[in-house]
Design an enzyme around this catalytic site. Structure first.
Site, short mmCIF file in Angstrom:
data_model
loop_
_atom_site.label_atom_id
_atom_site.label_comp_id
_atom_site.label_asym_id
_atom_site.label_seq_id
_atom_site.Cartn_x
_atom_site.Cartn_y
_atom_site.Cartn_z
N ARG A 64 -1.10 -1.63 12.34
CA ARG A 64 -1.58 -1.73 13.72
C ARG A 64 -2.58 -2.87 13.87
O ARG A 64 -2.56 -3.59 14.89
CB ARG A 64 -2.22 -0.39 14.14
CG ARG A 64 -1.20 0.71 14.41
CD ARG A 64 -1.86 1.92 15.03
NE ARG A 64 -2.77 2.58 14.10
CZ ARG A 64 -2.39 3.50 13.22
NH1 ARG A 64 -1.13 3.86 13.13
NH2 ARG A 64 -3.28 4.06 12.41
N ASP A 124 7.36 9.25 1.96
CA ASP A 124 6.67 10.54 2.13
C ASP A 124 7.49 11.67 1.53
O ASP A 124 6.96 12.59 0.89
CB ASP A 124 6.43 10.84 3.62
CG ASP A 124 5.25 10.08 4.18
OD1 ASP A 124 4.49 9.49 3.39
OD2 ASP A 124 5.10 10.08 5.42
N GLY A 183 -0.44 2.49 7.79
CA GLY A 183 -0.22 2.47 9.24
C GLY A 183 -1.36 1.79 9.97
O GLY A 183 -1.13 1.05 10.94
N ASP A 217 -1.08 6.92 3.15
CA ASP A 217 -0.21 7.20 4.29
C ASP A 217 -0.91 6.85 5.60
O ASP A 217 -0.25 6.52 6.59
CB ASP A 217 0.19 8.67 4.28
CG ASP A 217 1.24 8.99 5.33
OD1 ASP A 217 2.21 8.22 5.43
OD2 ASP A 217 1.09 10.00 6.04
N VAL A 241 0.84 -1.20 0.00
CA VAL A 241 0.00 0.00 0.00
C VAL A 241 0.87 1.25 0.00
O VAL A 241 0.58 2.23 -0.70
CB VAL A 241 -0.94 0.00 1.22
CG1 VAL A 241 -1.69 1.33 1.33
CG2 VAL A 241 -1.93 -1.15 1.13
N SER A 246 6.64 -1.72 12.86
CA SER A 246 8.06 -2.03 12.91
C SER A 246 8.90 -0.81 12.56
O SER A 246 8.40 0.16 11.98
CB SER A 246 8.40 -3.17 11.95
OG SER A 246 8.16 -2.76 10.60
#
Length: 223
Positions: free
Chosen positions: A74, A91, A70, A66, A31, A80
Protein backbone atom coordinates in the site's frame (compact mmCIF):
# COMPACT_ATOMS: atom_id res chain seq x y z
CA UNK A 1 -13.63 -9.52 15.25
CA UNK A 2 -9.87 -10.09 15.20
CA UNK A 3 -9.69 -9.30 11.48
CA UNK A 4 -11.52 -6.02 12.09
CA UNK A 5 -9.80 -4.69 15.22
CA UNK A 6 -6.50 -6.52 15.81
CA UNK A 7 -5.41 -6.27 12.17
CA UNK A 8 -6.01 -2.50 12.18
CA UNK A 9 -4.03 -2.07 15.41
CA UNK A 10 -1.01 -4.10 14.32
CA UNK A 11 -1.05 -2.49 10.88
CA UNK A 12 -0.51 0.90 12.54
CA UNK A 13 2.21 -0.51 14.80
CA UNK A 14 4.09 -2.18 11.93
CA UNK A 15 3.88 0.74 9.48
CA UNK A 16 7.28 2.22 10.49
CA UNK A 17 8.94 -1.20 10.08
CA UNK A 18 7.33 -1.61 6.66
CA UNK A 19 8.64 1.83 5.67
CA UNK A 20 12.13 0.85 6.87
CA UNK A 21 12.11 -2.28 4.66
CA UNK A 22 11.01 -0.20 1.67
CA UNK A 23 13.93 2.17 2.20
CA UNK A 24 16.23 -0.86 2.23
CA UNK A 25 14.89 -1.96 -1.15
CA UNK A 26 13.05 -5.05 0.12
CA UNK A 27 10.01 -6.02 -1.94
CA UNK A 28 6.66 -7.14 -0.45
CA UNK A 29 6.95 -10.51 -2.22
CA UNK A 30 10.28 -11.21 -0.50
CA UNK A 31 8.69 -10.48 2.89
CA UNK A 32 5.83 -12.84 2.04
CA UNK A 33 8.19 -15.69 1.15
CA UNK A 34 10.45 -15.14 4.17
CA UNK A 35 7.48 -14.96 6.53
CA UNK A 36 6.00 -18.18 5.21
CA UNK A 37 9.35 -19.96 5.35
CA UNK A 38 9.80 -18.87 8.97
CA UNK A 39 6.34 -20.08 10.00
CA UNK A 40 6.84 -23.43 8.25
CA UNK A 41 10.26 -23.90 9.85
CA UNK A 42 9.00 -22.98 13.31
CA UNK A 43 6.04 -25.33 13.03
CA UNK A 44 7.76 -28.35 11.49
CA UNK A 45 11.01 -28.14 13.44
CA UNK A 46 9.70 -27.42 16.96
CA UNK A 47 6.13 -28.72 17.16
CA UNK A 48 6.81 -32.37 16.21
CA UNK A 49 9.36 -32.48 19.06
CA UNK A 50 6.90 -31.04 21.57
CA UNK A 51 8.78 -27.75 21.89
CA UNK A 52 5.62 -25.70 21.74
CA UNK A 53 6.85 -22.59 23.52
CA UNK A 54 9.83 -21.91 21.28
CA UNK A 55 7.93 -23.02 18.20
CA UNK A 56 5.21 -20.50 18.98
CA UNK A 57 7.75 -17.74 19.53
CA UNK A 58 9.36 -18.38 16.13
CA UNK A 59 6.00 -18.65 14.36
CA UNK A 60 4.68 -15.46 15.98
CA UNK A 61 7.74 -13.49 14.88
CA UNK A 62 7.19 -14.49 11.27
CA UNK A 63 3.40 -14.56 11.11
CA UNK A 64 3.28 -10.76 11.26
CA UNK A 65 4.80 -10.70 7.78
CA UNK A 66 1.22 -11.19 6.62
CA UNK A 67 0.56 -7.61 7.76
CA UNK A 68 3.94 -6.16 6.80
CA UNK A 69 3.88 -7.18 3.13
CA UNK A 70 0.40 -5.72 2.58
CA UNK A 71 1.42 -2.53 4.37
CA UNK A 72 4.48 -2.23 2.13
CA UNK A 73 2.41 -2.77 -1.01
CA UNK A 74 0.00 0.00 0.00
CA UNK A 75 2.83 2.42 0.79
CA UNK A 76 4.39 1.66 -2.59
CA UNK A 77 1.06 1.85 -4.38
CA UNK A 78 1.65 -1.63 -5.78
CA UNK A 79 -1.38 -3.53 -4.55
CA UNK A 80 -2.00 -6.12 -7.24
CA UNK A 81 -3.91 -9.27 -8.04
CA UNK A 82 -0.62 -11.19 -8.04
CA UNK A 83 0.26 -9.97 -4.55
CA UNK A 84 -3.18 -10.90 -3.22
CA UNK A 85 -2.94 -14.34 -4.85
CA UNK A 86 0.56 -15.02 -3.53
CA UNK A 87 -0.32 -13.86 -0.03
CA UNK A 88 -3.46 -15.99 0.13
CA UNK A 89 -1.73 -19.07 -1.29
CA UNK A 90 1.21 -18.91 1.11
CA UNK A 91 -1.18 -18.31 4.03
CA UNK A 92 -2.63 -21.76 3.29
CA UNK A 93 0.89 -23.23 3.29
CA UNK A 94 1.68 -21.65 6.67
CA UNK A 95 -1.59 -22.80 8.24
CA UNK A 96 -1.03 -26.34 6.98
CA UNK A 97 2.45 -26.40 8.52
CA UNK A 98 1.14 -25.29 11.94
CA UNK A 99 -1.57 -27.93 12.22
CA UNK A 100 0.59 -30.48 10.41
CA UNK A 101 3.31 -29.99 13.02
CA UNK A 102 0.80 -30.55 15.80
CA UNK A 103 -0.53 -33.66 14.06
CA UNK A 104 3.03 -35.01 13.78
CA UNK A 105 3.54 -34.52 17.51
CA UNK A 106 0.38 -36.42 18.42
CA UNK A 107 1.13 -39.12 15.85
CA UNK A 108 4.61 -39.57 17.36
CA UNK A 109 5.84 -38.77 20.84
CA UNK A 110 2.54 -37.19 21.83
CA UNK A 111 0.94 -40.62 21.29
CA UNK A 112 -2.69 -39.55 20.92
CA UNK A 113 -4.44 -40.68 17.75
CA UNK A 114 -7.62 -38.77 18.55
CA UNK A 115 -5.82 -35.44 18.90
CA UNK A 116 -3.81 -36.28 15.80
CA UNK A 117 -7.11 -36.68 13.94
CA UNK A 118 -8.45 -33.43 15.43
CA UNK A 119 -5.30 -31.60 14.29
CA UNK A 120 -5.71 -32.98 10.78
CA UNK A 121 -9.37 -31.93 10.81
CA UNK A 122 -8.33 -28.40 11.83
CA UNK A 123 -5.88 -28.38 8.93
CA UNK A 124 -8.40 -29.63 6.37
CA UNK A 125 -11.37 -27.59 7.59
CA UNK A 126 -9.30 -24.42 7.53
CA UNK A 127 -8.48 -25.00 3.87
CA UNK A 128 -12.11 -25.76 3.01
CA UNK A 129 -13.40 -22.70 4.90
CA UNK A 130 -11.07 -20.52 2.85
CA UNK A 131 -12.03 -22.33 -0.37
CA UNK A 132 -15.77 -21.81 0.15
CA UNK A 133 -15.33 -18.04 0.31
CA UNK A 134 -12.92 -17.94 -2.64
CA UNK A 135 -15.15 -20.19 -4.75
CA UNK A 136 -18.28 -18.25 -3.85
CA UNK A 137 -16.63 -14.97 -4.83
CA UNK A 138 -15.34 -16.57 -8.04
CA UNK A 139 -18.91 -17.26 -9.19
CA UNK A 140 -19.92 -13.69 -8.46
CA UNK A 141 -21.37 -13.94 -4.95
CA UNK A 142 -20.44 -11.60 -2.07
CA UNK A 143 -20.33 -14.38 0.57
CA UNK A 144 -21.38 -11.76 3.10
CA UNK A 145 -20.91 -13.64 6.35
CA UNK A 146 -18.59 -13.22 9.32
CA UNK A 147 -17.72 -16.78 10.31
CA UNK A 148 -17.41 -17.83 13.94
CA UNK A 149 -13.77 -18.97 13.60
CA UNK A 150 -11.87 -17.54 10.66
CA UNK A 151 -8.13 -17.59 9.99
CA UNK A 152 -7.17 -14.99 12.59
CA UNK A 153 -9.15 -16.75 15.31
CA UNK A 154 -7.75 -20.17 14.34
CA UNK A 155 -4.19 -18.90 14.59
CA UNK A 156 -4.62 -16.93 17.81
CA UNK A 157 -6.44 -19.72 19.66
CA UNK A 158 -4.02 -22.42 18.51
CA UNK A 159 -0.78 -20.50 18.95
CA UNK A 160 -1.65 -18.98 22.33
CA UNK A 161 -2.64 -22.42 23.63
CA UNK A 162 0.47 -24.04 22.14
CA UNK A 163 2.77 -21.39 23.61
CA UNK A 164 1.21 -21.66 27.07
CA UNK A 165 1.26 -25.46 26.91
CA UNK A 166 4.97 -25.23 26.19
CA UNK A 167 5.48 -23.70 29.62
CA UNK A 168 5.01 -27.22 30.99
CA UNK A 169 8.63 -27.82 30.01
CA UNK A 170 9.62 -24.98 32.36
CA UNK A 171 7.85 -26.57 35.31
CA UNK A 172 4.35 -25.09 35.08
CA UNK A 173 2.07 -27.98 36.07
CA UNK A 174 -1.12 -28.97 34.26
CA UNK A 175 -0.95 -26.24 31.66
CA UNK A 176 -0.42 -28.66 28.77
CA UNK A 177 -4.16 -29.41 28.74
CA UNK A 178 -4.77 -26.04 27.06
CA UNK A 179 -3.60 -27.26 23.65
CA UNK A 180 -6.07 -30.17 23.32
CA UNK A 181 -8.89 -27.88 24.47
CA UNK A 182 -7.88 -25.27 21.90
CA UNK A 183 -7.74 -27.83 19.09
CA UNK A 184 -11.26 -29.00 19.88
CA UNK A 185 -12.48 -25.39 19.96
CA UNK A 186 -10.87 -24.67 16.59
CA UNK A 187 -12.24 -27.89 15.10
CA UNK A 188 -15.82 -27.22 16.23
CA UNK A 189 -15.58 -23.52 15.37
CA UNK A 190 -14.23 -24.29 11.90
CA UNK A 191 -17.10 -26.71 11.29
CA UNK A 192 -19.64 -24.07 12.33
CA UNK A 193 -17.94 -21.50 10.10
CA UNK A 194 -18.01 -23.91 7.18
CA UNK A 195 -21.74 -24.47 7.64
CA UNK A 196 -22.29 -20.71 7.91
CA UNK A 197 -20.53 -20.09 4.62
CA UNK A 198 -22.21 -22.95 2.78
CA UNK A 199 -25.65 -21.74 3.93
CA UNK A 200 -24.78 -18.19 2.92
CA UNK A 201 -23.58 -19.23 -0.54
CA UNK A 202 -26.72 -21.33 -1.03
CA UNK A 203 -28.95 -18.38 -0.09
CA UNK A 204 -27.02 -15.87 -2.17
CA UNK A 205 -26.93 -18.17 -5.21
CA UNK A 206 -30.69 -18.75 -4.95
CA UNK A 207 -31.29 -15.01 -4.75
CA UNK A 208 -28.98 -14.37 -7.72
CA UNK A 209 -30.65 -17.08 -9.81
CA UNK A 210 -34.09 -15.70 -8.95
CA UNK A 211 -33.03 -12.17 -9.89
CA UNK A 212 -31.66 -13.41 -13.22
CA UNK A 213 -34.80 -15.39 -14.02
CA UNK A 214 -37.25 -12.64 -13.02
CA UNK A 215 -36.82 -10.39 -16.11
CA UNK A 216 -37.36 -13.33 -18.48
CA UNK A 217 -40.49 -14.41 -16.64
CA UNK A 218 -41.81 -10.88 -16.80
CA UNK A 219 -41.31 -10.75 -20.59
CA UNK A 220 -43.12 -14.09 -21.02
CA UNK A 221 -46.07 -12.84 -18.95
CA UNK A 222 -46.30 -9.69 -21.08
CA UNK A 223 -46.45 -11.78 -24.26
Amino acid sequence: MLNKYARAFFTRVLTPFAAFLIRRGVSPDVVTFIGTAGVVAGALVFFPRGEFFWGTIVITLFVFSDLVDGNMARQLGRSSRWGAFLDSTLDRVADSAIFGGLALWYAGRGDDNILCAVSIFCLASGQVVSYTKARGEAIGLPVAVNGLVERAERLVISLVAAGLSGLHAFGVPGIQVLLPIALWIVAVGSLVTLVQRVVTVRRESAEADAATAAPGQGNEAAQ
